[in-house]
Design a protein around this motif. Structure first.
Motif, PDB file in Angstrom:
ATOM      1  N   ARG A   6      63.886  98.588 113.621  1.00  0.00           N
ATOM      2  CA  ARG A   6      63.961  97.307 112.907  1.00  0.00           C
ATOM      3  C   ARG A   6      63.415  96.208 113.812  1.00  0.00           C
ATOM      4  NH1 ARG A   6      65.433 100.870 110.010  1.00  0.00           N
ATOM      5  NH2 ARG A   6      67.131 100.888 108.502  1.00  0.00           N
ATOM      6  N   ARG A   7      62.917  95.137 113.207  1.00  0.00           N
ATOM      7  CA  ARG A   7      62.434  93.994 113.974  1.00  0.00           C
ATOM      8  C   ARG A   7      63.436  92.829 113.930  1.00  0.00           C
ATOM      9  NH1 ARG A   7      57.881  95.397 115.944  1.00  0.00           N
ATOM     10  NH2 ARG A   7      56.278  96.473 114.809  1.00  0.00           N
ATOM     11  N   SER A   8      64.309  92.833 112.932  1.00  0.00           N
ATOM     12  CA  SER A   8      65.328  91.792 112.830  1.00  0.00           C
ATOM     13  C   SER A   8      66.472  92.326 111.974  1.00  0.00           C
ATOM     14  CB  SER A   8      64.752  90.522 112.183  1.00  0.00           C
ATOM     15  OG  SER A   8      64.520  90.732 110.804  1.00  0.00           O
ATOM     16  N   THR A   9      67.556  91.579 111.890  1.00  0.00           N
ATOM     17  CA  THR A   9      68.695  92.015 111.086  1.00  0.00           C
ATOM     18  C   THR A   9      68.376  91.992 109.594  1.00  0.00           C
ATOM     19  OG1 THR A   9      69.571  89.762 111.100  1.00  0.00           O
ATOM     20  CG2 THR A   9      70.412  91.285 112.773  1.00  0.00           C
ATOM     21  N   SER A  10      67.350  91.229 109.191  1.00  0.00           N
ATOM     22  CA  SER A  10      66.977  91.192 107.774  1.00  0.00           C
ATOM     23  C   SER A  10      65.911  92.233 107.426  1.00  0.00           C
ATOM     24  CB  SER A  10      66.473  89.797 107.396  1.00  0.00           C
ATOM     25  OG  SER A  10      65.334  89.475 108.165  1.00  0.00           O
ATOM     26  N   ASP A  11      65.413  92.955 108.417  1.00  0.00           N
ATOM     27  CA  ASP A  11      64.395  93.997 108.205  1.00  0.00           C
ATOM     28  C   ASP A  11      65.076  95.246 107.677  1.00  0.00           C
ATOM     29  OD1 ASP A  11      62.386  95.894 108.355  1.00  0.00           O
ATOM     30  OD2 ASP A  11      61.941  95.555 110.474  1.00  0.00           O
ATOM     31  N   SER A  12      64.708  95.664 106.450  1.00  0.00           N
ATOM     32  CA  SER A  12      65.326  96.865 105.881  1.00  0.00           C
ATOM     33  C   SER A  12      64.714  98.146 106.441  1.00  0.00           C
ATOM     34  CB  SER A  12      65.200  96.854 104.354  1.00  0.00           C
ATOM     35  OG  SER A  12      63.826  96.858 103.992  1.00  0.00           O
ATOM     36  N   GLY A  13      63.575  98.034 107.114  1.00  0.00           N
ATOM     37  CA  GLY A  13      62.962  99.195 107.757  1.00  0.00           C
ATOM     38  C   GLY A  13      62.444 100.210 106.754  1.00  0.00           C
ATOM     39  N   THR A  14      62.074 101.377 107.267  1.00  0.00           N
ATOM     40  CA  THR A  14      61.514 102.415 106.417  1.00  0.00           C
ATOM     41  C   THR A  14      62.494 103.545 106.156  1.00  0.00           C
ATOM     42  OG1 THR A  14      60.593 103.537 108.343  1.00  0.00           O
ATOM     43  CG2 THR A  14      59.171 101.963 107.211  1.00  0.00           C
ATOM     44  N   GLY A  15      63.561 103.580 106.887  1.00  0.00           N
ATOM     45  CA  GLY A  15      64.545 104.644 106.730  1.00  0.00           C
ATOM     46  C   GLY A  15      65.853 104.225 107.366  1.00  0.00           C
ATOM     47  N   THR A  16      66.806 105.097 107.298  1.00  0.00           N
ATOM     48  CA  THR A  16      68.110 104.803 107.865  1.00  0.00           C
ATOM     49  C   THR A  16      68.602 106.001 108.660  1.00  0.00           C
ATOM     50  OG1 THR A  16      68.654 103.400 105.995  1.00  0.00           O
ATOM     51  CG2 THR A  16      70.490 104.159 107.330  1.00  0.00           C
ATOM     52  N   VAL A  17      69.093 105.746 109.851  1.00  0.00           N
ATOM     53  CA  VAL A  17      69.767 106.772 110.629  1.00  0.00           C
ATOM     54  C   VAL A  17      71.235 106.631 110.278  1.00  0.00           C
ATOM     55  CG1 VAL A  17      70.342 107.588 112.930  1.00  0.00           C
ATOM     56  CG2 VAL A  17      68.055 106.693 112.469  1.00  0.00           C
ATOM     57  N   HIS A  18      71.732 107.560 109.479  1.00  0.00           N
ATOM     58  CA  HIS A  18      73.100 107.488 108.990  1.00  0.00           C
ATOM     59  C   HIS A  18      74.088 107.892 110.072  1.00  0.00           C
ATOM     60  CE1 HIS A  18      71.881 106.781 104.872  1.00  0.00           C
ATOM     61  NE2 HIS A  18      70.955 107.692 105.050  1.00  0.00           N
ATOM     62  N   PRO A  19      75.236 107.221 110.114  1.00  0.00           N
ATOM     63  CA  PRO A  19      76.258 107.630 111.070  1.00  0.00           C
ATOM     64  C   PRO A  19      76.875 108.961 110.662  1.00  0.00           C
ATOM     65  CG  PRO A  19      77.118 105.937 109.627  1.00  0.00           C
ATOM     66  CD  PRO A  19      75.658 106.112 109.288  1.00  0.00           C
TER      67      PRO A  19
END
Length: 91
Positions: free
Chosen positions: A61-74
């Motif tokens: 991510r580049r910022s807290t508002s960046d949703s990115g391309t994927g998620t690393v789930h806990p």
């Protein structure tokens, strides 16, 4: 053997160290299917360094508002009370 590359494979403790996680967290990710791709060689679990980096890159991510391309789930948490139950819950 021209053109072949050798993948570096790491066992769980070294893979976890590379990612900055505990080995136990990486094991939980493996159980829940939320972690990086792994290989089972005999009784040993190994991870490709490339697969580890690819999995970690999903969380870039580049910022807290960046949703990115994927998620690393806990890794999921199990409610300890579930483990204590032996049969139907009686009230």
């Amino acid at each position: 053997m021209t053109g072949e590359t050798t993948q570096r494979l790491l066992r769980t403790p070294d893979a976890a160290l590379l990612l900055g996680l505990s080995a136990r967290t990486l094991e939980k990710h493996r159980c829940y299917g939320t972690g990086p791709v792994y290989r089972k060689l005999g009784g040993r679990i190994v991870y490709s360094v490339d697969d580890l980096i690819r999995w970690a890159d999903q969380g870039v991510r580049r910022s807290t508002s960046d949703s990115g391309t994927g998620t690393v789930h806990p890794a999921k948490r199990i409610d300890p009370s579930i483990l204590e139950r032996k049969g139907p819950v009686r009230r």
